[in-house]
Scaffold this active site. Sequence first.
Site, PDB file in Angstrom:
ATOM      1  N   GLY A 120      -7.168  -9.329   1.626  1.00 34.92           N
ATOM      2  CA  GLY A 120      -5.967  -9.378   2.455  1.00 34.92           C
ATOM      3  C   GLY A 120      -5.210 -10.693   2.335  1.00 34.92           C
ATOM      4  O   GLY A 120      -4.002 -10.726   2.061  1.00 34.92           O
TER       5      GLY A 120
ATOM      6  N   LYS B  48     -15.235 -17.946   5.217  1.00 34.35           N
ATOM      7  CA  LYS B  48     -16.653 -17.968   5.597  1.00 34.35           C
ATOM      8  C   LYS B  48     -17.605 -17.448   4.523  1.00 34.35           C
ATOM      9  O   LYS B  48     -17.354 -16.399   3.917  1.00 34.35           O
ATOM     10  CB  LYS B  48     -16.855 -17.119   6.852  1.00 34.35           C
ATOM     11  CG  LYS B  48     -16.280 -17.776   8.066  1.00 34.35           C
ATOM     12  CD  LYS B  48     -16.583 -16.972   9.298  1.00 34.35           C
ATOM     13  CE  LYS B  48     -16.137 -17.725  10.530  1.00 34.35           C
ATOM     14  NZ  LYS B  48     -16.283 -16.909  11.721  1.00 34.35           N
TER      15      LYS B  48
ATOM     16  N   GLY C 103     -12.054  -4.946   1.983  1.00 37.01           N
ATOM     17  CA  GLY C 103     -13.487  -4.690   2.161  1.00 37.01           C
ATOM     18  C   GLY C 103     -14.090  -3.844   1.043  1.00 37.01           C
ATOM     19  O   GLY C 103     -15.188  -4.134   0.550  1.00 37.01           O
TER      20      GLY C 103
ATOM     21  N   ARG D 181       0.822  -1.222   0.000  1.00 36.48           N
ATOM     22  CA  ARG D 181       0.000   0.000   0.000  1.00 36.48           C
ATOM     23  C   ARG D 181       0.854   1.270   0.000  1.00 36.48           C
ATOM     24  O   ARG D 181       0.469   2.285  -0.591  1.00 36.48           O
ATOM     25  CB  ARG D 181      -0.956  -0.005   1.191  1.00 36.48           C
ATOM     26  CG  ARG D 181      -2.107  -0.969   0.967  1.00 36.48           C
ATOM     27  CD  ARG D 181      -3.081  -0.961   2.113  1.00 36.48           C
ATOM     28  NE  ARG D 181      -4.272  -1.723   1.761  1.00 36.48           N
ATOM     29  CZ  ARG D 181      -5.164  -2.150   2.633  1.00 36.48           C
ATOM     30  NH1 ARG D 181      -4.994  -1.910   3.926  1.00 36.48           N
ATOM     31  NH2 ARG D 181      -6.225  -2.810   2.227  1.00 36.48           N
TER      32      ARG D 181
HETATM   33  P1  ADP Z   1      -9.404 -12.729   1.875  1.00 36.78           P
HETATM   34  O1  ADP Z   1      -8.723 -11.994   3.014  1.00 36.78           O
HETATM   35  O2  ADP Z   1      -8.452 -12.924   0.724  1.00 36.78           O
HETATM   36  O3  ADP Z   1     -10.711 -12.118   1.479  1.00 36.78           O
HETATM   37  P2  ADP Z   1     -10.568 -14.632   3.702  1.00 36.78           P
HETATM   38  O4  ADP Z   1     -10.200 -13.767   4.838  1.00 36.78           O
HETATM   39  O5  ADP Z   1     -12.010 -14.799   3.387  1.00 36.78           O
HETATM   40  O6  ADP Z   1      -9.745 -14.218   2.387  1.00 36.78           O
HETATM   41  O7  ADP Z   1     -10.056 -16.120   3.987  1.00 36.78           O
HETATM   42  C1  ADP Z   1      -8.715 -16.469   4.101  1.00 36.78           C
HETATM   43  C2  ADP Z   1      -8.537 -17.619   5.062  1.00 36.78           C
HETATM   44  O8  ADP Z   1      -9.339 -18.738   4.703  1.00 36.78           O
HETATM   45  C3  ADP Z   1      -7.109 -18.127   5.083  1.00 36.78           C
HETATM   46  O9  ADP Z   1      -6.542 -17.850   6.346  1.00 36.78           O
HETATM   47  C4  ADP Z   1      -7.243 -19.633   4.845  1.00 36.78           C
HETATM   48  O10 ADP Z   1      -6.402 -20.413   5.676  1.00 36.78           O
HETATM   49  C5  ADP Z   1      -8.686 -19.891   5.172  1.00 36.78           C
HETATM   50  N1  ADP Z   1      -9.197 -21.117   4.512  1.00 36.78           N
HETATM   51  C6  ADP Z   1      -9.141 -21.414   3.210  1.00 36.78           C
HETATM   52  N2  ADP Z   1      -9.644 -22.643   2.990  1.00 36.78           N
HETATM   53  C7  ADP Z   1     -10.018 -23.148   4.195  1.00 36.78           C
HETATM   54  C8  ADP Z   1     -10.589 -24.389   4.641  1.00 36.78           C
HETATM   55  N3  ADP Z   1     -10.877 -25.348   3.785  1.00 36.78           N
HETATM   56  N4  ADP Z   1     -10.820 -24.539   5.956  1.00 36.78           N
HETATM   57  C9  ADP Z   1     -10.515 -23.547   6.828  1.00 36.78           C
HETATM   58  N5  ADP Z   1      -9.979 -22.356   6.482  1.00 36.78           N
HETATM   59  C10 ADP Z   1      -9.734 -22.159   5.175  1.00 36.78           C
HETATM   60 MG    MG Z   2      -8.940 -12.109   5.120  1.00 36.13          MG
END
Ligand code: ADP
Ligand code: MG
Length: 404
Positions: free
Chosen positions: A350, A197, A373, A40
């Site tokens: 992130g 999630k 976000g 950033r």
């Molecule tokens: P971003 O920040 O890129 O939007 P998220 O915060 O939604 O992504 O999710 C990232 C997290 O999801 C990572 O820490 C990863 O370990 C976790 N993750 C991915 N696949 C699984 C899984 N099958 N079970 C549990 N956690 C998972």
């Molecule tokens: Mg994240």
Amino acid sequence: MSNKTLFTTLDDIQLSGKQILVRVDFNVPILNGNILDYTRIQASLPTIKKILNAGGNIILMSHLGRPTEGKFDENCSLSPVSKALSILLGVEVKFVTDWTRINHGSKHRVILLENVRFQCGETTNDEKLSRKMASMCDVFVNDAFAAAHRSHASTYGVAKYAPVVCAGPLMVKEIDALTTAFKNPAHPLIAIVGGSKVSSKLGVLKSLLTRVDKLIVGGGIANTFMKASGVNIGKSLCENDLLTTATEILDMAKLQGKDIPLPTDVVCGKSLDKNTTAITKTIGEILEDDLILDIGPETTKAYLDAITNSETIIWNGPVGVFEIDQYSRGTELIGTGIANSKAFSVAGGGDTLSAISKFNIGADISYITTAGGAFLEFLEGKTLPAIAILEECALAWKSTETEY
Ligand code: ADP
Ligand code: MG
């Protein structure tokens, strides 16, 4: 005005000798005073240099983390950023913790104000604070796309009172790239949404479905969809209260003739311990005590075929627990496939950015947004308040035809 966007930009304004207040997003990960990721900060450098080269004096402001408003918190201080910025710019950056000392006539070339969230009224968009910010400058520039989903004093209120308001080059670049990918995309358009999630990405999943040709889900999100479609997922991460919603999304996809392919094989472990053995299984072989932690090779291949056949790709969220080596293969291969594809690809989030940097594939992704976000809300089709006010200000500016 810029051709592609509705904003007033730096190119429309005479900057020489002016005091320019720039809202940047320096919300970077810092551990024990060490900056862990400079993305950033690097992304803001062209804007700062452009203003300096045009003879303007700059006051930078940003938030960092989520401190209790009105209270100093060393862990959220921008002091390390100030030092890094001085080195990166090769110009002394004056770090100012006491905002009352800043007035319109500052003689410093570059000032960085301490975390805006240490000020009472930042997150409530307080009028007094917004006016104080506006009073420091001749021109307010919002260059913080990553904070554009917030209507805070430094992202929204200040724009109501500053004499002249414009969108910074990074803001314009982010919006142009995301608009190309999302509002006027070349088809086939696919989205890959992974991460932990469904609940944090429900709006995005629903909104993307109406726009994309194929919606690929991975990570914990895929688990919830798999369970909703009758697969035993053992003790994998899953949101049971969203099973009905997941079924509705799958039904909606069918109705619209859209495809949401689900994993046919997965990589399982018995715990999230770094030393547990990873076992590849078909979805019929998952046991009650299994955790699904990555997509399997057959699924990866099917997803890669979809990636190869697409013209536009939107990627948010790792498809597995990429932080642990034995569960990182799916995310690495999918990420590499996106990077190698001929499609216009946009990635953000992130943890997605951490995965991109871990696998060193950033150079070949068409556009990587600095936003998390705000990226998701933009994809949802929501109006981002900081962008809306920039557009309003541009219209007002155009109608008055003020010479500046
Ligand atoms: P971003 O920040 O890129 O939007 P998220 O915060 O939604 O992504 O999710 C990232 C997290 O999801 C990572 O820490 C990863 O370990 C976790 N993750 C991915 N696949 C699984 C899984 N099958 N079970 C549990 N956690 C998972
Ligand atoms: Mg994240």
